[in-house]
Write a protein that holds these residues in place. Structure first.
Motif, PDB file in Angstrom:
ATOM      1  N   SER A  70       0.852  -1.191   0.000  1.00 46.37           N
ATOM      2  CA  SER A  70       0.000   0.000   0.000  1.00 46.37           C
ATOM      3  C   SER A  70       0.887   1.241   0.000  1.00 46.37           C
ATOM      4  O   SER A  70       2.079   1.173   0.306  1.00 46.37           O
ATOM      5  CB  SER A  70      -0.877   0.007   1.251  1.00 46.37           C
ATOM      6  N   CYS A  71       0.306   2.391  -0.312  1.00 45.40           N
ATOM      7  CA  CYS A  71       1.083   3.635  -0.273  1.00 45.40           C
ATOM      8  C   CYS A  71       1.595   3.908   1.137  1.00 45.40           C
ATOM      9  O   CYS A  71       2.689   4.439   1.326  1.00 45.40           O
ATOM     10  CB  CYS A  71       0.242   4.807  -0.785  1.00 45.40           C
ATOM     11  N   ARG A  72       0.803   3.507   2.125  1.00 47.51           N
ATOM     12  CA  ARG A  72       1.245   3.684   3.511  1.00 47.51           C
ATOM     13  C   ARG A  72       2.503   2.861   3.795  1.00 47.51           C
ATOM     14  O   ARG A  72       3.448   3.328   4.421  1.00 47.51           O
ATOM     15  CB  ARG A  72       0.110   3.300   4.460  1.00 47.51           C
ATOM     16  N   ASP A  73       2.496   1.623   3.301  1.00 45.33           N
ATOM     17  CA  ASP A  73       3.685   0.768   3.453  1.00 45.33           C
ATOM     18  C   ASP A  73       4.898   1.397   2.763  1.00 45.33           C
ATOM     19  O   ASP A  73       6.013   1.364   3.285  1.00 45.33           O
ATOM     20  CB  ASP A  73       3.452  -0.607   2.801  1.00 45.33           C
ATOM     21  N   ILE A  74       4.664   1.937   1.566  1.00 46.28           N
ATOM     22  CA  ILE A  74       5.769   2.498   0.776  1.00 46.28           C
ATOM     23  C   ILE A  74       6.396   3.691   1.505  1.00 46.28           C
ATOM     24  O   ILE A  74       7.618   3.812   1.586  1.00 46.28           O
ATOM     25  CB  ILE A  74       5.273   2.882  -0.636  1.00 46.28           C
ATOM     26  N   GLY A  75       5.546   4.556   2.068  1.00 46.95           N
ATOM     27  CA  GLY A  75       6.054   5.690   2.837  1.00 46.95           C
ATOM     28  C   GLY A  75       6.853   5.233   4.046  1.00 46.95           C
ATOM     29  O   GLY A  75       7.944   5.728   4.322  1.00 46.95           O
ATOM     30  N   PHE A  76       6.282   4.260   4.772  1.00 47.46           N
ATOM     31  CA  PHE A  76       6.945   3.696   5.954  1.00 47.46           C
ATOM     32  C   PHE A  76       8.324   3.160   5.572  1.00 47.46           C
ATOM     33  O   PHE A  76       9.341   3.480   6.191  1.00 47.46           O
ATOM     34  CB  PHE A  76       6.069   2.571   6.514  1.00 47.46           C
ATOM     35  N   LYS A  77       8.344   2.361   4.511  1.00 47.71           N
ATOM     36  CA  LYS A  77       9.586   1.689   4.119  1.00 47.71           C
ATOM     37  C   LYS A  77      10.637   2.675   3.612  1.00 47.71           C
ATOM     38  O   LYS A  77      11.833   2.496   3.861  1.00 47.71           O
ATOM     39  CB  LYS A  77       9.281   0.648   3.039  1.00 47.71           C
ATOM     40  N   ALA A  78      10.192   3.723   2.909  1.00 51.71           N
ATOM     41  CA  ALA A  78      11.148   4.708   2.371  1.00 51.71           C
ATOM     42  C   ALA A  78      11.930   5.365   3.503  1.00 51.71           C
ATOM     43  O   ALA A  78      13.127   5.624   3.376  1.00 51.71           O
ATOM     44  CB  ALA A  78      10.425   5.759   1.538  1.00 51.71           C
ATOM     45  N   LEU A  79      11.253   5.628   4.611  1.00 52.60           N
ATOM     46  CA  LEU A  79      11.964   6.193   5.760  1.00 52.60           C
ATOM     47  C   LEU A  79      12.782   5.109   6.462  1.00 52.60           C
ATOM     48  O   LEU A  79      13.920   5.336   6.866  1.00 52.60           O
ATOM     49  CB  LEU A  79      10.971   6.843   6.731  1.00 52.60           C
ATOM     50  N   ALA A  80      12.194   3.901   6.558  1.00 46.72           N
ATOM     51  CA  ALA A  80      12.847   2.805   7.287  1.00 46.72           C
ATOM     52  C   ALA A  80      14.232   2.476   6.730  1.00 46.72           C
ATOM     53  O   ALA A  80      15.189   2.297   7.482  1.00 46.72           O
ATOM     54  CB  ALA A  80      11.966   1.548   7.249  1.00 46.72           C
ATOM     55  N   VAL A  81      14.350   2.415   5.403  1.00 45.26           N
ATOM     56  CA  VAL A  81      15.630   2.005   4.809  1.00 45.26           C
ATOM     57  C   VAL A  81      16.713   3.047   5.082  1.00 45.26           C
ATOM     58  O   VAL A  81      17.901   2.702   5.185  1.00 45.26           O
ATOM     59  CB  VAL A  81      15.492   1.719   3.292  1.00 45.26           C
ATOM     60  N   ASN A  82      16.318   4.290   5.226  1.00 44.35           N
ATOM     61  CA  ASN A  82      17.281   5.341   5.558  1.00 44.35           C
ATOM     62  C   ASN A  82      17.664   5.307   7.034  1.00 44.35           C
ATOM     63  O   ASN A  82      18.835   5.479   7.384  1.00 44.35           O
ATOM     64  CB  ASN A  82      16.704   6.711   5.183  1.00 44.35           C
ATOM     65  N   ILE A  83      16.681   5.066   7.895  1.00 44.77           N
ATOM     66  CA  ILE A  83      16.969   4.959   9.334  1.00 44.77           C
ATOM     67  C   ILE A  83      17.940   3.806   9.571  1.00 44.77           C
ATOM     68  O   ILE A  83      18.846   3.883  10.402  1.00 44.77           O
ATOM     69  CB  ILE A  83      15.662   4.773  10.132  1.00 44.77           C
ATOM     70  N   SER A  84      17.748   2.728   8.808  1.00 47.40           N
ATOM     71  CA  SER A  84      18.626   1.571   8.938  1.00 47.40           C
ATOM     72  C   SER A  84      20.088   1.955   8.659  1.00 47.40           C
ATOM     73  O   SER A  84      21.000   1.518   9.367  1.00 47.40           O
ATOM     74  CB  SER A  84      18.156   0.483   7.963  1.00 47.40           C
ATOM     75  N   ASP A  85      20.308   2.794   7.646  1.00 52.42           N
ATOM     76  CA  ASP A  85      21.678   3.237   7.326  1.00 52.42           C
ATOM     77  C   ASP A  85      22.285   4.081   8.441  1.00 52.42           C
ATOM     78  O   ASP A  85      23.466   3.957   8.754  1.00 52.42           O
ATOM     79  CB  ASP A  85      21.677   4.058   6.017  1.00 52.42           C
ATOM     80  N   ILE A  86      21.469   4.966   9.014  1.00 53.84           N
ATOM     81  CA  ILE A  86      21.980   5.810  10.109  1.00 53.84           C
ATOM     82  C   ILE A  86      22.277   4.938  11.335  1.00 53.84           C
ATOM     83  O   ILE A  86      23.301   5.120  12.006  1.00 53.84           O
ATOM     84  CB  ILE A  86      20.957   6.921  10.464  1.00 53.84           C
ATOM     85  N   ALA A  87      21.387   3.975  11.605  1.00 50.51           N
ATOM     86  CA  ALA A  87      21.587   3.068  12.746  1.00 50.51           C
ATOM     87  C   ALA A  87      22.875   2.273  12.574  1.00 50.51           C
ATOM     88  O   ALA A  87      23.616   2.049  13.534  1.00 50.51           O
ATOM     89  CB  ALA A  87      20.396   2.125  12.893  1.00 50.51           C
ATOM     90  N   ALA A  88      23.147   1.859  11.338  1.00 52.36           N
ATOM     91  CA  ALA A  88      24.350   1.058  11.068  1.00 52.36           C
ATOM     92  C   ALA A  88      25.631   1.855  11.298  1.00 52.36           C
ATOM     93  O   ALA A  88      26.714   1.279  11.389  1.00 52.36           O
ATOM     94  CB  ALA A  88      24.316   0.530   9.635  1.00 52.36           C
TER      95      ALA A  88
END
Lengths: 342, 342
Positions: A70-88
C-alpha cells in the motif's frame, strides 16, 4: 568489446558505479569524517558536532510494486531504509527530507497514505520531516528520502573497524523479506493481502514494512561494543563482504547458525529455494551485522540487557586470511555474491 | 464533484499538495527553527549550531530534455537549484547527497558527464558531495540532490520578515531562462547547440546552467541588509507573492523596472510573448528577490560593494494593504500567477 564510455551504466554493477562517481569528485575536506562507501556519511559541519547523512530512494517497479504494498507501506519503508543506514553508523536519526515524484494517476488519498506511513515511523523513531519536494513524474512513483542524524565521534560504527578474531553477530532473522516477497509474487491479490500462517504473514510484513534497528545501532555505538557494523539491505553475504573487505580481514560464517525463521525456511524450501542461500543473497532484511572483539564481549551483554526484544545471534567470525567462506555440513564454500539492487 | 481522496494529486496544485503533506505530519519540535514552506528548512541538531536543509529533483521530461541539455549541464543544474534555495535562506551550502535514478540507456560516459557537472559547481561553491545513492529507473532519468548548509541564527533570511515600506530588489535579470528554453524548443538540434547572438546564447546557458546566487545570499544574511528573501525558481510573481503573503503585506511591482536582458526581450517579443509577463511567470531564473527596510539601506550599499559583479535592481515595494499589483504604463494590474512546476 565496448567503446570506453559507451557501456551501459546498468551493466557495470553498483559498486563500480559508485567508485566511478567517487573518482570524479574533488577530494573531500578533513571535515568529512566518513565519506562515500559506508552505510552513511559523517561530517563535522561545525567543530564539536557530527552529522550522519544518507539518502535512499524507493522506485516503483524496482523496489516496490503497488499491487503488493500500500502507499502507507511504501512511505513507511522509504523512511525505514534510511533509518537503517543511520543506525548502522551508530547514529540517531533526526531530520528527514522527503522528495516525492508523483505519476499522474496518484490520488490525494494515495498521497495522504504515503505521508501517513512516513509520519508513523517518524514518530516512533523521533525523526522530524523538516522539508522536501514534490515533482511530477512521467514514469514511476519515486519516494526519495534524505536523512540527517547525529553521532558522537567515539561512537561512529564504521565498516572498517573489524579485526581478525572478532565475532560476527546478526540481529533478528534473515531471509524473511525474500520469503514474504516470494509469497506476494505468487499469491497476492491486493496490497493488504496476508497469508493465514502467522509466521509467513510476519515475513510479508517484513517485506512491506521493515523495522529498522534504530535502538540497537545506537546502543552498539554508545556502548562501543561493536568494532564494525553495517546493515543487511543488500543481503547477509554483501554485509559480511563489506565489513571483511573494509577491515582488511577474511570472514567465516557458519551456515547452521544463521537465524532463519521457521516459516520462511518452510516456504522457501517448499518453493525449491535454499534458505541458507536466500538468507545470504536476498536483500531487504534491514537487520544489522556487526563484529565484536573479545575485550568488549561484556559490553555486548549490556546491549542484550538493554534491548531484550532483539535477538542477537553469533554467526561466525573475522579471520586473519583474506578468504570469505561459509562453513556448511563440515565443508567450506565460498561466500555467495550479494543481492544487486542495480 | 470528485469523491474526497479520489481527486488526482497533480490537479490540486503544488501549494495545496505541500500543505496537505504538512498537515499530516506530527508537530515539529522547537529544534526545527524553520519548517516546511520556506526555501529551505533550518534546524538546530545540537545547541549552538544551525543546519539549513533542502532537496530538489530534476526529472527528465519534467525539468529537462536531454535533446536540449547535456548530462554535464543536468548535473550542474541539479546542484545549482539546491544551492539557490540555501542561498535564499542566507546560508552557506556545505554537504550534498546525490541520488541518481538511471534508466537502462544511460552510458558510463553520460554518468561521468553528469558527475563532472555536479563536481564543477561543487568546487566553485565549496560543497562536498558526502554520499548518495544509485538506483535503476524504469522511466526517466532523475537527479535528486539533498543539500545541507550552515547559517547563524541572526542571519537567517526567511520569507516572512518583510514590512510595509520595505523596498523590493531583484538580482541579475529575469525571463532569460524562459527565452533560452524557447529558443531551444524552436531551434535546437543537439544538447550543445547555441544561438549566434551572444545575448541570446547567454539566455540558453542560463536555462542549461543557472548560476545560483550563493555569495549574494550569504552577504545578505551576514550584513542583515534584507528583511526577507526568496529565490525565483518559480518566477518573479511567485516570489513576490511568497514574500508578501508570508510577511502579511501587500506588494507593488513597477513593470518598467524589471531587469530583462535586451536579447531576451527581443526574442520574446518577436515570438509574440510579452517580456514582462514572461519575467513574472516563467520559472527557472535562479535569482534572489529580497526586501530591504529603510534603516538597512546602508548595509545594502555594503553588499553592492562586496558583490560588484551582481546587478541589484529596485523593482517595487511592500505595501500596507493586502493588494498584489503591478504598475504598468501608469495603470495597476493584478500580479500574475506564478509558474507551476506541478
Amino acid at each position: 568489446l565496448t567503446t570506453p564510455g559507451k557501456e551501459l551504466a546498468a551493466d557495470i554493477g553498483e559498486r563500480r558505479l559508485i567508485e566511478r562517481i567517487h573518482e570524479r569528485l574533488p577530494p573531500a575536506p578533513a571535515s568529512l569524517v566518513v565519506g562515500i562507501g559506508d552505510d552513511a556519511a559523517v561530517a563535522a559541519l561545525e567543530p564539536g558536532t557530527l552529522q550522519v547523512l544518507t539518502t535512499d530512494a524507493l522506485v516503483e517497479g524496482v523496489h516496490f510494486d503497488r499491487r503488493f504494498s500500500s502507499c502507507r507501506d511504501i512511505g513507511f519503508k522509504a523512511l525505514a531504509v534510511n533509518i537503517s543506514d543511520i543506525a548502522a553508523m551508530g547514529g540517531a536519526s533526526r531530520l528527514a527530507l522527503l522528495s516525492l515524484m508523483l505519476p499522474d494517476g496518484i490520488t490525494t488519498a494515495d498521497l495522504d497514505a504515503l505521508v501517513d506511513g512516513v509520519a508513523e515511523l517518524a514518530k516512533v523513531v523521533g525523526v522530524t520531516v523538516a522539508g522536501g519536494n514534490v515533482s511530477r513524474s512521467p514514469g514511476p512513483l519515486v519516494v526519495d528520502v534524505a536523512l540527517v542524524g547525529t553521532v558522537k565521534r567515539r561512537r561512529i560504527l564504521r565498516r572498517n573497524g573489524g579485526k581478525p578474531g572478532d565475532v560476527l553477530y546478526v540481529s533478528g532473522s534473515v531471509g524473511s523479506a525474500t520469503a514474504g516477497l516470494g509469497w506476494l509474487r505468487a499469491q497476492a491479490r491486493d496490497a493488504e493481502a496476508l497469508p493465514s500462517d502467522p509466521g509467513l504473514a510476519e515475513c510479508v510484513v517484513r517485506h512491506r514494512r521493515p523495522e529498522p534497528r534504530a535502538r540497537l545501532g545506537s546502543l552498539l555505538g554508545r556502548t562501543r561494543a561493536a568494532s564494525a557494523c553495517t546493515d543487511l539491505s543488500d543481503g547477509l553475504a554483501a554485509a559480511v563482504r563489506g565489513i571483511a573487505l573494509a577491515s582488511g580481514a577474511g570472514a567465516r560464517v557458519i551456515a547452521a547458525e544463521i537465524p532463519i525463521q521457521d516459516a520462511a525456511s518452510t516456504w522457501l524450501t517448499s518453493h525449491d529455494m535454499d534458505p541458507m542461500l536466500v538468507s545470504m543473497t536476498g536483500g531487504e532484511d534491514y537487520e544489522l551485522l556487526f563484529s565484536v572483539p573479545k575485550r568488549t564481549a561484556g559490553r555486548l551483554k549490556t546491549v542484550r540487557r538493554q534491548a531484550p526484544a532483539v535477538q542477537i545471534t553469533r554467526i561466525g567470525m573475522l579471520t586473519d586470511d583474506s578468504c570469505l567462506v561459509v562453513e556448511r555440513n563440515g565443508r567450506l564454500e565460498p561466500l555467495p555474491e550479494g543481492f544487486h539492487h542495480f
